[in-house]
Design a protein around this motif. Structure first.
Motif, PDB file in Angstrom:
ATOM      1  N   TYR A 222       0.423   5.723  -7.511  1.00 13.64           N
ATOM      2  CA  TYR A 222      -0.929   5.119  -8.201  1.00 13.64           C
ATOM      3  C   TYR A 222      -2.095   5.451  -7.142  1.00 13.64           C
ATOM      4  O   TYR A 222      -3.105   5.268  -7.515  1.00 13.64           O
ATOM      5  CB  TYR A 222      -0.648   3.561  -8.047  1.00 13.64           C
ATOM      6  CG  TYR A 222       0.274   2.862  -9.104  1.00 13.64           C
ATOM      7  CD1 TYR A 222      -0.257   2.850 -10.276  1.00 13.64           C
ATOM      8  CD2 TYR A 222       1.576   2.803  -8.970  1.00 13.64           C
ATOM      9  CE1 TYR A 222       0.607   2.209 -11.576  1.00 13.64           C
ATOM     10  CE2 TYR A 222       2.335   2.257 -10.068  1.00 13.64           C
ATOM     11  CZ  TYR A 222       1.916   1.987 -11.077  1.00 13.64           C
ATOM     12  OH  TYR A 222       2.855   1.676 -12.152  1.00 13.64           O
ATOM     13  N   THR A 223      -1.732   5.613  -5.702  1.00 11.24           N
ATOM     14  CA  THR A 223      -2.764   6.074  -4.824  1.00 11.24           C
ATOM     15  C   THR A 223      -2.084   7.250  -3.994  1.00 11.24           C
ATOM     16  O   THR A 223      -1.088   7.443  -4.230  1.00 11.24           O
ATOM     17  CB  THR A 223      -2.968   4.970  -3.891  1.00 11.24           C
ATOM     18  OG1 THR A 223      -1.695   4.441  -3.302  1.00 11.24           O
ATOM     19  CG2 THR A 223      -3.605   3.558  -4.662  1.00 11.24           C
ATOM     20  N   GLY A 224      -2.911   7.749  -3.153  1.00  8.00           N
ATOM     21  CA  GLY A 224      -2.384   8.951  -2.358  1.00  8.00           C
ATOM     22  C   GLY A 224      -2.318  10.254  -2.628  1.00  8.00           C
ATOM     23  O   GLY A 224      -2.606  10.429  -3.896  1.00  8.00           O
ATOM     24  N   THR A 225      -1.641  11.072  -2.021  1.00  6.92           N
ATOM     25  CA  THR A 225      -1.494  12.293  -2.179  1.00  6.92           C
ATOM     26  C   THR A 225       0.034  12.931  -2.546  1.00  6.92           C
ATOM     27  O   THR A 225       0.840  11.972  -1.906  1.00  6.92           O
ATOM     28  CB  THR A 225      -2.164  13.347  -1.115  1.00  6.92           C
ATOM     29  OG1 THR A 225      -1.164  13.007   0.149  1.00  6.92           O
ATOM     30  CG2 THR A 225      -3.796  12.986  -0.740  1.00  6.92           C
ATOM     31  N   GLY A 226       0.203  13.773  -2.831  1.00  8.36           N
ATOM     32  CA  GLY A 226       1.654  14.401  -3.124  1.00  8.36           C
ATOM     33  C   GLY A 226       2.420  14.530  -1.839  1.00  8.36           C
ATOM     34  O   GLY A 226       3.415  14.246  -1.709  1.00  8.36           O
ATOM     35  N   ASP A 227       1.807  15.009  -0.723  1.00 12.01           N
ATOM     36  CA  ASP A 227       2.405  15.031   0.393  1.00 12.01           C
ATOM     37  C   ASP A 227       2.689  13.778   0.769  1.00 12.01           C
ATOM     38  O   ASP A 227       3.823  13.672   1.575  1.00 12.01           O
ATOM     39  CB  ASP A 227       1.592  15.893   1.509  1.00 12.01           C
ATOM     40  CG  ASP A 227       1.575  17.428   1.203  1.00 12.01           C
ATOM     41  OD1 ASP A 227       2.345  17.800   0.372  1.00 12.01           O
ATOM     42  OD2 ASP A 227       0.631  18.120   1.742  1.00 12.01           O
TER      43      ASP A 227
ATOM     44  N   GLY B 182       3.371  11.898  -8.910  1.00  3.64           N
ATOM     45  CA  GLY B 182       3.211  10.625  -8.905  1.00  3.64           C
ATOM     46  C   GLY B 182       4.089  10.144 -10.142  1.00  3.64           C
ATOM     47  O   GLY B 182       4.107  10.586 -11.340  1.00  3.64           O
ATOM     48  N   LEU B 183       5.170   9.333  -9.893  1.00  4.66           N
ATOM     49  CA  LEU B 183       6.261   9.058 -10.589  1.00  4.66           C
ATOM     50  C   LEU B 183       6.086   8.425 -11.808  1.00  4.66           C
ATOM     51  O   LEU B 183       6.356   8.423 -12.992  1.00  4.66           O
ATOM     52  CB  LEU B 183       7.555   8.384 -10.069  1.00  4.66           C
ATOM     53  CG  LEU B 183       8.682   7.978 -10.702  1.00  4.66           C
ATOM     54  CD1 LEU B 183       9.477   9.658 -10.967  1.00  4.66           C
ATOM     55  CD2 LEU B 183       9.820   7.154  -9.895  1.00  4.66           C
ATOM     56  N   VAL B 184       4.890   7.450 -11.555  1.00  3.43           N
ATOM     57  CA  VAL B 184       4.510   6.760 -12.699  1.00  3.43           C
ATOM     58  C   VAL B 184       4.090   7.259 -13.867  1.00  3.43           C
ATOM     59  O   VAL B 184       4.232   6.538 -14.986  1.00  3.43           O
ATOM     60  CB  VAL B 184       3.261   5.818 -12.224  1.00  3.43           C
ATOM     61  CG1 VAL B 184       2.070   6.362 -11.846  1.00  3.43           C
ATOM     62  CG2 VAL B 184       2.952   4.508 -13.236  1.00  3.43           C
TER      63      VAL B 184
ATOM     64  N   ASP C 233       0.764  -1.206  -0.113  1.00  7.85           N
ATOM     65  CA  ASP C 233       0.148   0.062  -0.069  1.00  7.85           C
ATOM     66  C   ASP C 233       0.668   1.107   0.104  1.00  7.85           C
ATOM     67  O   ASP C 233       0.595   2.201  -0.696  1.00  7.85           O
ATOM     68  CB  ASP C 233      -0.937   0.092   1.011  1.00  7.85           C
ATOM     69  CG  ASP C 233      -1.993  -0.941   1.339  1.00  7.85           C
ATOM     70  OD1 ASP C 233      -2.222  -1.413   0.132  1.00  7.85           O
ATOM     71  OD2 ASP C 233      -2.834  -1.474   1.979  1.00  7.85           O
ATOM     72  N   LYS C 234       2.062   1.324   0.770  1.00  9.53           N
ATOM     73  CA  LYS C 234       2.637   2.450   0.824  1.00  9.53           C
ATOM     74  C   LYS C 234       3.454   2.576  -0.453  1.00  9.53           C
ATOM     75  O   LYS C 234       3.737   3.659  -0.922  1.00  9.53           O
ATOM     76  CB  LYS C 234       3.691   2.227   2.057  1.00  9.53           C
ATOM     77  CG  LYS C 234       3.171   2.653   3.537  1.00  9.53           C
ATOM     78  CD  LYS C 234       3.991   2.649   4.427  1.00  9.53           C
ATOM     79  CE  LYS C 234       3.361   2.933   5.857  1.00  9.53           C
ATOM     80  NZ  LYS C 234       4.116   2.999   7.046  1.00  9.53           N
ATOM     81  N   ALA C 235       4.050   1.398  -1.166  1.00  8.46           N
ATOM     82  CA  ALA C 235       4.515   1.719  -2.316  1.00  8.46           C
ATOM     83  C   ALA C 235       3.903   2.115  -3.426  1.00  8.46           C
ATOM     84  O   ALA C 235       4.344   2.760  -4.363  1.00  8.46           O
ATOM     85  CB  ALA C 235       5.183   0.163  -2.761  1.00  8.46           C
ATOM     86  N   LEU C 236       2.382   1.541  -3.404  1.00  7.82           N
ATOM     87  CA  LEU C 236       1.586   2.330  -4.458  1.00  7.82           C
ATOM     88  C   LEU C 236       1.271   3.891  -4.242  1.00  7.82           C
ATOM     89  O   LEU C 236       1.316   4.439  -5.284  1.00  7.82           O
ATOM     90  CB  LEU C 236       0.209   1.506  -4.264  1.00  7.82           C
ATOM     91  CG  LEU C 236       0.119   0.241  -4.833  1.00  7.82           C
ATOM     92  CD1 LEU C 236      -1.097  -0.484  -4.329  1.00  7.82           C
ATOM     93  CD2 LEU C 236       0.544   0.102  -6.251  1.00  7.82           C
ATOM     94  N   THR C 237       1.348   4.233  -3.059  1.00  5.64           N
ATOM     95  CA  THR C 237       1.442   5.735  -2.781  1.00  5.64           C
ATOM     96  C   THR C 237       2.445   6.499  -3.213  1.00  5.64           C
ATOM     97  O   THR C 237       2.525   7.418  -4.063  1.00  5.64           O
ATOM     98  CB  THR C 237       0.977   5.823  -1.307  1.00  5.64           C
ATOM     99  OG1 THR C 237      -0.187   5.318  -1.116  1.00  5.64           O
ATOM    100  CG2 THR C 237       1.121   7.301  -1.012  1.00  5.64           C
ATOM    101  N   LEU C 238       3.750   5.823  -2.892  1.00  4.36           N
ATOM    102  CA  LEU C 238       5.128   6.354  -3.214  1.00  4.36           C
ATOM    103  C   LEU C 238       5.262   6.631  -4.819  1.00  4.36           C
ATOM    104  O   LEU C 238       5.548   7.596  -5.149  1.00  4.36           O
ATOM    105  CB  LEU C 238       6.184   5.495  -2.633  1.00  4.36           C
ATOM    106  CG  LEU C 238       7.538   5.943  -3.259  1.00  4.36           C
ATOM    107  CD1 LEU C 238       8.089   7.322  -2.418  1.00  4.36           C
ATOM    108  CD2 LEU C 238       8.722   4.591  -2.796  1.00  4.36           C
TER     109      LEU C 238
END
Length: 388
Positions: A95-100, A130-132, A87-92
Motif C-alpha cells: 500500500y505504501t513504500g518501495t519495492g526494496d 506490492g502483493l495487494v 506503517d510497516k505492514a502497509l509497506t510490506l
C-alpha cells in the motif's frame, strides 16, 4: 471417508489467484453475527475476510483453502500483525513504500512459517511490486481498468467520483460518464475472464455463454457505480476498482483509511496482534474437514458451491449442517451459478439438521453490497428438519 473437492484437482494451485478479497466483509460479518463463543470456519482466499471476522473476537477461526499460496497470503498478514507496526505492514503488503523496502521487511519476518515464506519468495516480483494487486484476478481487473475505464471515463473523472462527499455530487458526476460505452467495453473485455481472471474450471457449471456471462457482469458493474453514488461512503473495493494502486498511493488518496480493508484501518490493526493466534490455517478442502468430530458455529463459504454439481453442493451443505448446532449460520456468494439450500436439496439427504435461507436478511444485505461483481449473497441458519 473424507469428501474431496470437485474443482481442487483442476486448478493450478501454484498461482496466486486472489491477493484481495472481493466479497463485502461488512455484509459477511453482519450476516454471520459473530459471537465471542463462536468457532468460525472460513475459506481463506487472501485472508482479508478471515481477519475482518477475527476482529469480532470469536473463540476460534479455521481458515481453509486448498491453495497453499492463498494460505501463505493470510499467514503473511498474520505475521505482519504479530511483528510490525501498521506503517510497516502497509509497506510490506504494497500500500505504501518501495519495492526494496518491501523485500527488506519480508526478509525480517520471524513468525512466517517456512513453507509460506518459501512460496512467497518464489513470487518475489509480486512482493516487490506490492502483493495487494498481484493476484490473477487483480491483474484481470487492471486489464479492465486500462481497456475499459481509461477509454470510456478517464482517471480524473474517476478520482473526482471517489473524492465526492455527497450523493448529489456523485450523481452529478455519474451523469457525465459514458456508461453505454463503458458497458460495451466491459462486455468485450470481460470475455477474457475465462483463463484471465479465473480458471476455466471455475465456470464448469455455468449454463450460459462467455458473452452472456460478460454482459451479466458488465451490467452489475454499471449498477454498482450507481449504487455507490447513492451511498457515497468510503469503499476500498470501489476505489481500488476505479483507480488501482493510485487509490492508496496517488494524489486521490486524502485519507488512507478510506482505501484500506477493515483490518488494516488505523483503529483496527493493533488489535490483531493479540488475536491472530486464534486462527488455525489449514491447507485442504472444506470437504476434508467434514468428519464426525468437527463442529463450527458460523461459516464463510465464499462461492465454493458454484464450482461443484448441484448434487455435490447439496451433499456438502448437508454435511455442514451435520457439523453445525441449531442457530448456527453459513454465508455464501453466487457469481454466475445459483446455489443455495432448498427444500428439494434438504429432502434428498439424511441428517437431523438443515440450512434454511434467511431471505429477508440476505436481500437487505445485498442492497448494501460494496462490491459489484456477485449476483447474490445468501445467509442460512441451521434448523431442525421436520419429522417425516
Amino acid at each position: 471417508m473424507a469428501m474431496k473437492s470437485e474443482v481442487e484437482a483442476q486448478l493450478d494451485l501454484s498461482k496466486l489467484r486472489y491477493s484481495m478479497v472481493w466479497e463485502d466483509a461488512y455484509m459477511l460479518s453482519e450476516g454471520l453475527d459473530i459471537r465471542s463463543t463462536d468457532t468460525v470456519l472460513s475459506i481463506t482466499s487472501s485472508g482479508d475476510n478471515v481477519l475482518h471476522l477475527l476482529l469480532k473476537e470469536p473463540k476460534k477461526i479455521y481458515a481453509v483453502d486448498f491453495s497453499p499460496v492463498q494460505n501463505a497470503c493470510l499467514q503473511l498478514k498474520m505475521a505482519a500483525a504479530r511483528e510490525m507496526t501498521r506503517d510497516k505492514a502497509l509497506t510490506l503488503l504494497g500500500y505504501t513504500g518501495t519495492g526494496d523496502e518491501r523485500l527488506q521487511l519480508f526478509s525480517e519476518l520471524k513468525t512466517l512459517p517456512a513453507d509460506a515464506k518459501d512460496l512467497l519468495s518464489k513470487n518475489g516480483t509480486a512482493l516487490a511490486e506490492g502483493l495487494v494487486l498481484s493476484g490473477k484476478l487483480e491483474k484481470h481487473i487492471d486489464m479492465l481498468r486500462a481497456n475499459c475505464l481509461d477509454v470510456a471515463i478517464g482517471r480524473q473523472a474517476r478520482s473526482a467520483f471517489i473524492a465526492a462527499r455527497t450523493p448529489e455530487e456523485r450523481r452529478s458526476l455519474l451523469l457525465s460518464w459514458d456508461l453505454d460505452k463503458l458497458y460495451d467495453l466491459h462486455v468485450e473485455c470481460g470475455k477474457q475472464l475465462y483463463g484471465g481472471g479465473r480458471d476455466p474450471s471455475q465456470f464448469k457449471y455455468s449454463t450460459t455463454s462467455s458473452t452472456e456471462n460478460s454482459r451479466t457482469v458488465a451490467a452489475r458493474i454499471i449498477r454498482w457505480y450507481g449504487r455507490e453514488a447513492s451511498f457515497c461512503r468510503p469503499n476500498h473495493y470501489l476505489s481500488t476498482n476505479l483507480l488501482g494502486a493510485e487509490a492508496f498511493r496517488g494524489e486521490a488518496c486524502n485519507d488512507l483509511d478510506d482505501h484500506l480493508p477493515f483490518f488494516l484501518q488505523s483503529a483496527n490493526f493493533s488489535r490483531l496482534k493479540s488475536l491472530v493466534d486464534r486462527v488455525e490455517v489449514i491447507t485442504g478442502s472444506i470437504e476434508s474437514l467434514m468428519t464426525g468430530t468437527f463442529t463450527f458455529d458460523k461459516a464463510n463459504l465464499s462461492d465454493i458451491f458454484e464450482y461443484m454439481s448441484e448434487e455435490a453442493a447439496g451433499a456438502l451443505i448437508q454435511r455442514l449442517a451435520d457439523c453445525c448446532p441449531l442457530g448456527g449460520r453459513i454465508a455464501l456468494w453466487n457469481f454466475l451459478v445459483p446455489r443455495r439450500p432448498t427444500e428439494e436439496t434438504n429432502s434428498k439427504t439424511d441428517g437431523k439438521h438443515r440450512f434454511e435461507a434467511l431471505n429477508g436478511l440476505s436481500s437487505a444485505l445485498v442492497a448494501t453490497d460494496r462490491v459489484g461483481y456477485y449476483g447474490d449473497f445468501v445467509v442460512c441458519e441451521c434448523r431442525r428438519k421436520p419429522e417425516r
